[in-house]
Design a protein around this motif. Structure first.
Motif, PDB file in Angstrom:
ATOM      1  N   LEU A  21      45.783  43.705  29.362  1.00 37.07           N
ATOM      2  CA  LEU A  21      46.629  44.767  29.902  1.00 37.07           C
ATOM      3  C   LEU A  21      46.066  45.268  31.226  1.00 37.07           C
ATOM      4  O   LEU A  21      44.873  45.450  31.383  1.00 37.07           O
ATOM      5  CB  LEU A  21      46.739  45.931  28.914  1.00 37.07           C
ATOM      6  N   ALA A  22      46.940  45.458  32.168  1.00 35.80           N
ATOM      7  CA  ALA A  22      46.523  45.885  33.498  1.00 35.80           C
ATOM      8  C   ALA A  22      46.084  47.349  33.492  1.00 35.80           C
ATOM      9  O   ALA A  22      46.725  48.194  32.890  1.00 35.80           O
ATOM     10  CB  ALA A  22      47.669  45.690  34.476  1.00 35.80           C
ATOM     11  N   ALA A  23      44.991  47.606  34.173  1.00 37.90           N
ATOM     12  CA  ALA A  23      44.544  48.981  34.360  1.00 37.90           C
ATOM     13  C   ALA A  23      45.518  49.671  35.308  1.00 37.90           C
ATOM     14  O   ALA A  23      46.084  49.037  36.186  1.00 37.90           O
ATOM     15  CB  ALA A  23      43.138  48.998  34.933  1.00 37.90           C
ATOM     16  N   ASP A  24      45.707  50.967  35.124  1.00 33.65           N
ATOM     17  CA  ASP A  24      46.633  51.682  36.000  1.00 33.65           C
ATOM     18  C   ASP A  24      45.877  52.249  37.192  1.00 33.65           C
ATOM     19  O   ASP A  24      45.265  53.307  37.118  1.00 33.65           O
ATOM     20  CB  ASP A  24      47.352  52.788  35.250  1.00 33.65           C
ATOM     21  N   VAL A  48      51.332  49.592  40.276  1.00 37.87           N
ATOM     22  CA  VAL A  48      51.119  48.571  39.251  1.00 37.87           C
ATOM     23  C   VAL A  48      52.251  48.640  38.246  1.00 37.87           C
ATOM     24  O   VAL A  48      52.573  49.706  37.719  1.00 37.87           O
ATOM     25  CB  VAL A  48      49.773  48.777  38.516  1.00 37.87           C
ATOM     26  N   LYS A  49      52.866  47.483  38.004  1.00 37.29           N
ATOM     27  CA  LYS A  49      53.874  47.357  36.952  1.00 37.29           C
ATOM     28  C   LYS A  49      53.531  46.100  36.183  1.00 37.29           C
ATOM     29  O   LYS A  49      53.505  45.014  36.749  1.00 37.29           O
ATOM     30  CB  LYS A  49      55.280  47.280  37.539  1.00 37.29           C
ATOM     31  N   ASP A  50      53.256  46.276  34.892  1.00 33.23           N
ATOM     32  CA  ASP A  50      52.733  45.200  34.061  1.00 33.23           C
ATOM     33  C   ASP A  50      51.444  44.709  34.718  1.00 33.23           C
ATOM     34  O   ASP A  50      50.548  45.493  34.920  1.00 33.23           O
ATOM     35  CB  ASP A  50      53.772  44.098  33.853  1.00 33.23           C
ATOM     36  N   ALA A  51      51.357  43.451  35.091  1.00 35.99           N
ATOM     37  CA  ALA A  51      50.139  42.936  35.736  1.00 35.99           C
ATOM     38  C   ALA A  51      50.354  42.698  37.231  1.00 35.99           C
ATOM     39  O   ALA A  51      49.513  42.116  37.894  1.00 35.99           O
ATOM     40  CB  ALA A  51      49.695  41.650  35.057  1.00 35.99           C
ATOM     41  N   LYS A  71      47.742  41.177  41.851  1.00 36.79           N
ATOM     42  CA  LYS A  71      47.604  41.073  40.401  1.00 36.79           C
ATOM     43  C   LYS A  71      46.534  42.030  39.908  1.00 36.79           C
ATOM     44  O   LYS A  71      45.535  42.246  40.591  1.00 36.79           O
ATOM     45  CB  LYS A  71      47.177  39.655  39.992  1.00 36.79           C
ATOM     46  N   VAL A  72      46.759  42.560  38.713  1.00 40.15           N
ATOM     47  CA  VAL A  72      45.748  43.332  38.011  1.00 40.15           C
ATOM     48  C   VAL A  72      45.670  42.745  36.607  1.00 40.15           C
ATOM     49  O   VAL A  72      46.662  42.718  35.878  1.00 40.15           O
ATOM     50  CB  VAL A  72      46.087  44.836  37.937  1.00 40.15           C
ATOM     51  N   GLU A  73      44.499  42.239  36.264  1.00 42.90           N
ATOM     52  CA  GLU A  73      44.283  41.653  34.940  1.00 42.90           C
ATOM     53  C   GLU A  73      43.044  42.297  34.345  1.00 42.90           C
ATOM     54  O   GLU A  73      41.927  42.007  34.791  1.00 42.90           O
ATOM     55  CB  GLU A  73      44.126  40.134  35.047  1.00 42.90           C
ATOM     56  N   GLY A  74      43.255  43.187  33.376  1.00 41.39           N
ATOM     57  CA  GLY A  74      42.122  43.920  32.819  1.00 41.39           C
ATOM     58  C   GLY A  74      41.500  44.777  33.898  1.00 41.39           C
ATOM     59  O   GLY A  74      42.159  45.605  34.503  1.00 41.39           O
ATOM     60  N   ASN A  75      40.211  44.549  34.178  1.00 39.44           N
ATOM     61  CA  ASN A  75      39.546  45.329  35.229  1.00 39.44           C
ATOM     62  C   ASN A  75      39.379  44.531  36.524  1.00 39.44           C
ATOM     63  O   ASN A  75      38.619  44.908  37.398  1.00 39.44           O
ATOM     64  CB  ASN A  75      38.190  45.852  34.742  1.00 39.44           C
ATOM     65  N   LYS A  76      40.125  43.449  36.671  1.00 46.76           N
ATOM     66  CA  LYS A  76      40.083  42.627  37.883  1.00 46.76           C
ATOM     67  C   LYS A  76      41.342  42.838  38.717  1.00 46.76           C
ATOM     68  O   LYS A  76      42.441  42.915  38.187  1.00 46.76           O
ATOM     69  CB  LYS A  76      39.933  41.154  37.523  1.00 46.76           C
ATOM     70  N   VAL A  77      41.161  42.933  40.030  1.00 47.68           N
ATOM     71  CA  VAL A  77      42.254  43.165  40.973  1.00 47.68           C
ATOM     72  C   VAL A  77      42.174  42.105  42.063  1.00 47.68           C
ATOM     73  O   VAL A  77      41.085  41.768  42.527  1.00 47.68           O
ATOM     74  CB  VAL A  77      42.109  44.556  41.657  1.00 47.68           C
ATOM     75  N   SER A  78      43.337  41.596  42.479  1.00 48.09           N
ATOM     76  CA  SER A  78      43.350  40.679  43.627  1.00 48.09           C
ATOM     77  C   SER A  78      44.652  40.853  44.391  1.00 48.09           C
ATOM     78  O   SER A  78      45.687  41.174  43.816  1.00 48.09           O
ATOM     79  CB  SER A  78      43.183  39.226  43.177  1.00 48.09           C
ATOM     80  N   PHE A  79      44.569  40.665  45.707  1.00 50.44           N
ATOM     81  CA  PHE A  79      45.763  40.711  46.550  1.00 50.44           C
ATOM     82  C   PHE A  79      45.419  40.160  47.924  1.00 50.44           C
ATOM     83  O   PHE A  79      44.250  39.900  48.234  1.00 50.44           O
ATOM     84  CB  PHE A  79      46.348  42.129  46.655  1.00 50.44           C
ATOM     85  N   VAL A  80      46.450  39.980  48.736  1.00 51.82           N
ATOM     86  CA  VAL A  80      46.290  39.452  50.087  1.00 51.82           C
ATOM     87  C   VAL A  80      46.880  40.456  51.079  1.00 51.82           C
ATOM     88  O   VAL A  80      47.957  41.002  50.852  1.00 51.82           O
ATOM     89  CB  VAL A  80      46.979  38.077  50.242  1.00 51.82           C
ATOM     90  N   THR A  93      41.901  38.017  51.872  1.00 55.25           N
ATOM     91  CA  THR A  93      42.022  37.946  50.421  1.00 55.25           C
ATOM     92  C   THR A  93      41.029  38.901  49.777  1.00 55.25           C
ATOM     93  O   THR A  93      39.819  38.820  50.033  1.00 55.25           O
ATOM     94  CB  THR A  93      41.766  36.509  49.928  1.00 55.25           C
ATOM     95  N   TYR A  94      41.532  39.798  48.955  1.00 51.98           N
ATOM     96  CA  TYR A  94      40.714  40.773  48.241  1.00 51.98           C
ATOM     97  C   TYR A  94      40.551  40.342  46.784  1.00 51.98           C
ATOM     98  O   TYR A  94      41.530  39.966  46.136  1.00 51.98           O
ATOM     99  CB  TYR A  94      41.394  42.140  48.220  1.00 51.98           C
ATOM    100  N   THR A  95      39.336  40.437  46.278  1.00 49.51           N
ATOM    101  CA  THR A  95      39.085  40.331  44.842  1.00 49.51           C
ATOM    102  C   THR A  95      38.237  41.537  44.482  1.00 49.51           C
ATOM    103  O   THR A  95      37.299  41.886  45.208  1.00 49.51           O
ATOM    104  CB  THR A  95      38.358  39.030  44.469  1.00 49.51           C
ATOM    105  N   GLY A  96      38.600  42.189  43.402  1.00 49.35           N
ATOM    106  CA  GLY A  96      37.902  43.422  43.075  1.00 49.35           C
ATOM    107  C   GLY A  96      37.669  43.622  41.600  1.00 49.35           C
ATOM    108  O   GLY A  96      38.297  42.973  40.761  1.00 49.35           O
ATOM    109  N   GLN A  97      36.771  44.538  41.329  1.00 43.88           N
ATOM    110  CA  GLN A  97      36.404  44.929  39.977  1.00 43.88           C
ATOM    111  C   GLN A  97      36.593  46.436  39.873  1.00 43.88           C
ATOM    112  O   GLN A  97      36.013  47.187  40.662  1.00 43.88           O
ATOM    113  CB  GLN A  97      34.946  44.552  39.735  1.00 43.88           C
ATOM    114  N   ILE A  98      37.424  46.876  38.920  1.00 50.63           N
ATOM    115  CA  ILE A  98      37.603  48.304  38.676  1.00 50.63           C
ATOM    116  C   ILE A  98      36.374  48.776  37.922  1.00 50.63           C
ATOM    117  O   ILE A  98      36.114  48.321  36.802  1.00 50.63           O
ATOM    118  CB  ILE A  98      38.885  48.574  37.864  1.00 50.63           C
ATOM    119  N   THR A  99      35.596  49.660  38.533  1.00 47.86           N
ATOM    120  CA  THR A  99      34.362  50.112  37.906  1.00 47.86           C
ATOM    121  C   THR A  99      34.516  51.458  37.201  1.00 47.86           C
ATOM    122  O   THR A  99      33.684  51.817  36.378  1.00 47.86           O
ATOM    123  CB  THR A  99      33.216  50.185  38.935  1.00 47.86           C
TER     124      THR A  99
END
Length: 124
Positions: A21-24, A48-51, A71-80, A93-99
């Motif tokens: 589930l995607a984090a909000d 964010v809507k769904d993932a 995309k948001v998948e769990g605590n991972k985020v990515s976008f361009v 390109t961004y890749t991230g971790q929701i801390t």
């Protein structure tokens, strides 16, 4: 015995679903970070809507652009981000971790030019 196995399997499935589930992270986020061309100040408007992650990115140098491939998948985020500079489009390109609820640690790959680390904080 069967009842215990069924409960254990159910709990494992629930944990797996919770991870997917995607984090909000919807809302406004800000980041300031050093780059090869100096200090950059960014504002991110995440929706964010769904993932799926959509929204806008605003920077002093690049103006405002739409988030691509978010995309948001769990605590991972990515976008361009498509950064327009001197008539050229540079894909960042961004890749991230929701801390936490208020912090995301990102790595951004600026085409083939540079890799940069930044921390975005939720605007209050």
């Amino acid at each position: 015995m069967r009842h215990s196995r069924l409960i254990a399997i159910s709990l494992l499935l629930l944990l797996a679903i919770a991870r997917l589930l995607a984090a909000d992270i919807s809302g406004t986020w800000k980041a300031s970070f050093d780059t090869q061309i100096g200090q950059q100040n960014y504002t991110y408007q995440f929706v964010v809507k769904d993932a799926t992650l959509t929204g806008q990115i605003q920077s002093e140098m690049g103006g405002t652009t739409e988030i691509q491939q978010g995309k948001v998948e769990g605590n991972k985020v990515s976008f361009v981000e498509i950064f327009k500079f001197d008539g050229n489009e540079i894909h960042i390109t961004y890749t991230g971790q929701i801390t936490s609820d208020d912090e995301i640690k990102f790595t951004r790959q600026v085409a083939e030019f540079a890799t940069e680390e930044l921390v975005a904080k939720r605007a209050k």
